[in-house]
Scaffold this motif. Structure first.
Motif, PDB file in Angstrom:
ATOM      1  N   ALA A  74       7.092  14.865  -4.228  1.00 11.70           N
ATOM      2  CA  ALA A  74       8.382  14.191  -4.107  1.00 11.70           C
ATOM      3  C   ALA A  74       8.370  13.312  -2.857  1.00 11.70           C
ATOM      4  CB  ALA A  74       9.513  15.213  -4.022  1.00 11.70           C
ATOM      5  N   PHE A  75       8.263  12.014  -3.061  1.00  8.78           N
ATOM      6  CA  PHE A  75       8.312  11.067  -1.946  1.00  8.78           C
ATOM      7  C   PHE A  75       9.434  10.075  -2.194  1.00  8.78           C
ATOM      8  CE2 PHE A  75       3.919  12.436  -1.315  1.00  8.78           C
ATOM      9  CZ  PHE A  75       3.895  12.591   0.061  1.00  8.78           C
ATOM     10  N   ASP A  76      10.078   9.686  -1.118  1.00  8.39           N
ATOM     11  CA  ASP A  76      11.157   8.714  -1.160  1.00  8.39           C
ATOM     12  C   ASP A  76      11.185   8.043   0.206  1.00  8.39           C
ATOM     13  OD1 ASP A  76      13.495   7.284  -1.681  1.00  8.39           O
ATOM     14  OD2 ASP A  76      14.443   8.961  -2.707  1.00  8.39           O
ATOM     15  N   TRP A  77      12.082   7.100   0.385  1.00  7.28           N
ATOM     16  CA  TRP A  77      12.176   6.391   1.659  1.00  7.28           C
ATOM     17  C   TRP A  77      13.229   6.992   2.573  1.00  7.28           C
ATOM     18  CZ3 TRP A  77       7.954   4.121   2.396  1.00  7.28           C
ATOM     19  CH2 TRP A  77       7.241   3.575   1.323  1.00  7.28           C
ATOM     20  N   ASP A  78      13.866   8.053   2.136  1.00  7.12           N
ATOM     21  CA  ASP A  78      14.850   8.773   2.948  1.00  7.12           C
ATOM     22  C   ASP A  78      14.094   9.628   3.968  1.00  7.12           C
ATOM     23  OD1 ASP A  78      16.543  11.025   3.780  1.00  7.12           O
ATOM     24  OD2 ASP A  78      17.962  10.232   2.308  1.00  7.12           O
ATOM     25  N   PRO A  79      14.513   9.630   5.239  1.00  5.22           N
ATOM     26  CA  PRO A  79      13.821  10.436   6.253  1.00  5.22           C
ATOM     27  C   PRO A  79      13.733  11.926   5.917  1.00  5.22           C
ATOM     28  CG  PRO A  79      15.337   8.928   7.302  1.00  5.22           C
ATOM     29  CD  PRO A  79      15.576   8.808   5.818  1.00  5.22           C
ATOM     30  N   LEU A 133       0.836  -1.204   0.000  1.00  2.00           N
ATOM     31  CA  LEU A 133       0.000   0.000   0.000  1.00  2.00           C
ATOM     32  C   LEU A 133       0.871   1.255   0.000  1.00  2.00           C
ATOM     33  CD1 LEU A 133      -2.878   1.081   0.029  1.00  2.00           C
ATOM     34  CD2 LEU A 133      -2.900   0.767   2.507  1.00  2.00           C
ATOM     35  N   ALA A 134       1.953   1.242   0.765  1.00  2.00           N
ATOM     36  CA  ALA A 134       2.867   2.389   0.798  1.00  2.00           C
ATOM     37  C   ALA A 134       3.513   2.600  -0.567  1.00  2.00           C
ATOM     38  CB  ALA A 134       3.935   2.173   1.870  1.00  2.00           C
ATOM     39  N   ASP A 135       3.913   1.527  -1.227  1.00  7.37           N
ATOM     40  CA  ASP A 135       4.515   1.641  -2.564  1.00  7.37           C
ATOM     41  C   ASP A 135       3.522   2.219  -3.573  1.00  7.37           C
ATOM     42  OD1 ASP A 135       7.072   0.725  -1.871  1.00  7.37           O
ATOM     43  OD2 ASP A 135       6.574  -1.371  -2.313  1.00  7.37           O
ATOM     44  N   VAL A 136       2.273   1.787  -3.499  1.00  6.75           N
ATOM     45  CA  VAL A 136       1.228   2.316  -4.392  1.00  6.75           C
ATOM     46  C   VAL A 136       1.008   3.803  -4.105  1.00  6.75           C
ATOM     47  CG1 VAL A 136      -1.251   2.214  -4.921  1.00  6.75           C
ATOM     48  CG2 VAL A 136       0.096   0.106  -4.790  1.00  6.75           C
ATOM     49  N   PHE A 137       0.990   4.172  -2.828  1.00  5.30           N
ATOM     50  CA  PHE A 137       0.819   5.575  -2.457  1.00  5.30           C
ATOM     51  C   PHE A 137       1.964   6.426  -3.015  1.00  5.30           C
ATOM     52  CE2 PHE A 137       1.962   9.071   0.379  1.00  5.30           C
ATOM     53  CZ  PHE A 137       0.821   9.843   0.285  1.00  5.30           C
ATOM     54  N   VAL A 138       3.199   5.976  -2.841  1.00  4.01           N
ATOM     55  CA  VAL A 138       4.363   6.726  -3.330  1.00  4.01           C
ATOM     56  C   VAL A 138       4.276   6.914  -4.839  1.00  4.01           C
ATOM     57  CG1 VAL A 138       6.871   6.605  -3.675  1.00  4.01           C
ATOM     58  CG2 VAL A 138       5.900   6.172  -1.414  1.00  4.01           C
ATOM     59  N   ALA A 139       3.963   5.851  -5.572  1.00  7.43           N
ATOM     60  CA  ALA A 139       3.866   5.948  -7.031  1.00  7.43           C
ATOM     61  C   ALA A 139       2.759   6.926  -7.445  1.00  7.43           C
ATOM     62  CB  ALA A 139       3.612   4.567  -7.637  1.00  7.43           C
ATOM     63  N   GLY A 197      -1.080   6.738   5.524  1.00  8.52           N
ATOM     64  CA  GLY A 197      -0.777   6.051   6.784  1.00  8.52           C
ATOM     65  C   GLY A 197       0.188   4.900   6.579  1.00  8.52           C
ATOM     66  N   ALA A 198      -0.004   4.160   5.497  1.00  5.23           N
ATOM     67  CA  ALA A 198       0.922   3.070   5.181  1.00  5.23           C
ATOM     68  C   ALA A 198       2.314   3.624   4.895  1.00  5.23           C
ATOM     69  CB  ALA A 198       0.409   2.264   3.991  1.00  5.23           C
ATOM     70  N   TYR A 199       2.381   4.745   4.167  1.00  8.57           N
ATOM     71  CA  TYR A 199       3.681   5.370   3.884  1.00  8.57           C
ATOM     72  C   TYR A 199       4.354   5.823   5.179  1.00  8.57           C
ATOM     73  CZ  TYR A 199       7.131   8.794   2.344  1.00  8.57           C
ATOM     74  OH  TYR A 199       8.286   9.507   2.163  1.00  8.57           O
ATOM     75  N   LEU A 200       3.623   6.516   6.047  1.00  8.04           N
ATOM     76  CA  LEU A 200       4.186   6.971   7.320  1.00  8.04           C
ATOM     77  C   LEU A 200       4.683   5.786   8.141  1.00  8.04           C
ATOM     78  CD1 LEU A 200       4.775   9.155   9.437  1.00  8.04           C
ATOM     79  CD2 LEU A 200       2.354   9.030  10.119  1.00  8.04           C
ATOM     80  N   GLY A 201       3.865   4.750   8.237  1.00  7.80           N
ATOM     81  CA  GLY A 201       4.279   3.561   8.984  1.00  7.80           C
ATOM     82  C   GLY A 201       5.481   2.883   8.377  1.00  7.80           C
ATOM     83  N   GLU A 202       5.504   2.773   7.070  1.00  8.92           N
ATOM     84  CA  GLU A 202       6.633   2.119   6.394  1.00  8.92           C
ATOM     85  C   GLU A 202       7.910   2.948   6.540  1.00  8.92           C
ATOM     86  OE1 GLU A 202       8.431  -1.073   4.350  1.00  8.92           O
ATOM     87  OE2 GLU A 202       6.559  -0.933   5.462  1.00  8.92           O
ATOM     88  N   MET A 203       7.785   4.268   6.559  1.00 12.26           N
ATOM     89  CA  MET A 203       8.963   5.118   6.827  1.00 12.26           C
ATOM     90  C   MET A 203       9.520   4.811   8.219  1.00 12.26           C
ATOM     91  SD  MET A 203      10.057   7.270   4.472  1.00 12.26           S
ATOM     92  CE  MET A 203      10.667   8.791   5.197  1.00 12.26           C
ATOM     93  N   ILE A 204       8.646   4.625   9.184  1.00 11.11           N
ATOM     94  CA  ILE A 204       9.071   4.303  10.549  1.00 11.11           C
ATOM     95  C   ILE A 204       9.721   2.917  10.580  1.00 11.11           C
ATOM     96  CG2 ILE A 204       8.208   3.812  12.881  1.00 11.11           C
ATOM     97  CD1 ILE A 204       6.142   6.115  12.373  1.00 11.11           C
ATOM     98  N   VAL A 205       9.121   1.967   9.898  1.00 13.79           N
ATOM     99  CA  VAL A 205       9.680   0.609   9.853  1.00 13.79           C
ATOM    100  C   VAL A 205      11.061   0.617   9.205  1.00 13.79           C
ATOM    101  CG1 VAL A 205       9.374  -1.668   8.772  1.00 13.79           C
ATOM    102  CG2 VAL A 205       7.457  -0.575   9.965  1.00 13.79           C
ATOM    103  N   ARG A 206      11.187   1.262   8.050  1.00 13.85           N
ATOM    104  CA  ARG A 206      12.449   1.242   7.307  1.00 13.85           C
ATOM    105  C   ARG A 206      13.558   2.059   7.960  1.00 13.85           C
ATOM    106  NH1 ARG A 206      11.198   1.250   0.819  1.00 13.85           N
ATOM    107  NH2 ARG A 206       9.458  -0.220   0.897  1.00 13.85           N
ATOM    108  N   ASN A 207      13.193   3.102   8.686  1.00 13.81           N
ATOM    109  CA  ASN A 207      14.213   4.021   9.186  1.00 13.81           C
ATOM    110  C   ASN A 207      14.387   4.059  10.698  1.00 13.81           C
ATOM    111  OD1 ASN A 207      15.123   5.529   6.673  1.00 13.81           O
ATOM    112  ND2 ASN A 207      12.891   5.690   6.522  1.00 13.81           N
ATOM    113  N   CYS A 208      13.497   3.419  11.431  1.00 11.86           N
ATOM    114  CA  CYS A 208      13.540   3.538  12.893  1.00 11.86           C
ATOM    115  C   CYS A 208      13.655   2.196  13.617  1.00 11.86           C
ATOM    116  CB  CYS A 208      12.306   4.281  13.394  1.00 11.86           C
ATOM    117  SG  CYS A 208      12.051   5.891  12.620  1.00 11.86           S
ATOM    118  N   GLY A 209      13.672   1.103  12.874  1.00 14.64           N
ATOM    119  CA  GLY A 209      13.800  -0.203  13.512  1.00 14.64           C
ATOM    120  C   GLY A 209      12.521  -0.746  14.133  1.00 14.64           C
TER     121      GLY A 209
END
Length: 153
Positions: free
Chosen positions: A32-37, A18-24, A68-80
């Motif tokens: 401009a969205f990316d996985w960088d904090p 869902l986060a990937d679909v949102f970013v696209a 919400g999926a993007y925000l959560g995935e940012m936390i997962v990918r960057n915050c452990g």
């Protein structure tokens, strides 16, 4: 939902997709969205522009789920943190290694419905540092950096 809630692994897979679909989709709209904090502040900008467009209720729900999926995935990918399914709330959540839970979809919904006082970048920073943003009611999950330094001496 059938009777059985999704596993944490299934939740993580769904939220990642869902986060990937949102970013696209957001990129296609010029955001401009990316996985960088460093890109997290774009989410607040997206929400402000979204609300200003006065979307239909069904579109609001889709935006909340995607953002919400993007925000959560940012936390997962960057915050452990990890995605989990919270059976009490019947919702996807992110969970810190210490067991603290956050509900990124709820935070995005508050940002969209209640305004900029529900700062999504601050929510992310709290997950990343464990230090509550100034002026919030969030509890601190880590001692401030200066106390952590003193404890090492």
């Amino acid at each position: 939902m059938s009777g059985k809630p999704p596993s944490d692994a299934e939740t993580a897979g769904h939220m990642r997709e869902l986060a990937d679909v949102f970013v696209a989709g957001a990129r296609a709209e010029g955001f401009a969205f990316d996985w960088d904090p460093a890109f997290i502040h774009h989410l607040d900008n997206y929400c402000a522009a979204f609300v200003a467009a006065r979307p239909a209720p069904e579109v609001v729900h889709s935006a909340i789920m995607g953002a919400g999926a993007y925000l959560g995935e940012m936390i997962v990918r960057n915050c452990g943190w990890s995605w989990v399914y919270c059976t009490d709330q019947r919702a996807a959540a992110v969970e810190s290694p210490e067991g603290l839970r956050g509900y990124p979809h709820n935070k995005v919904a508050k940002r969209i419905h209640e305004g900029s006082e529900h700062d999504l970048a601050a929510f992310f920073t709290y997950a990343r540092t464990g230090e509550a943003p100034h002026g919030t009611t969030a509890r601190t999950s880590k001692a401030p950096w200066w106390r952590r330094l003193r404890s090492r001496a």
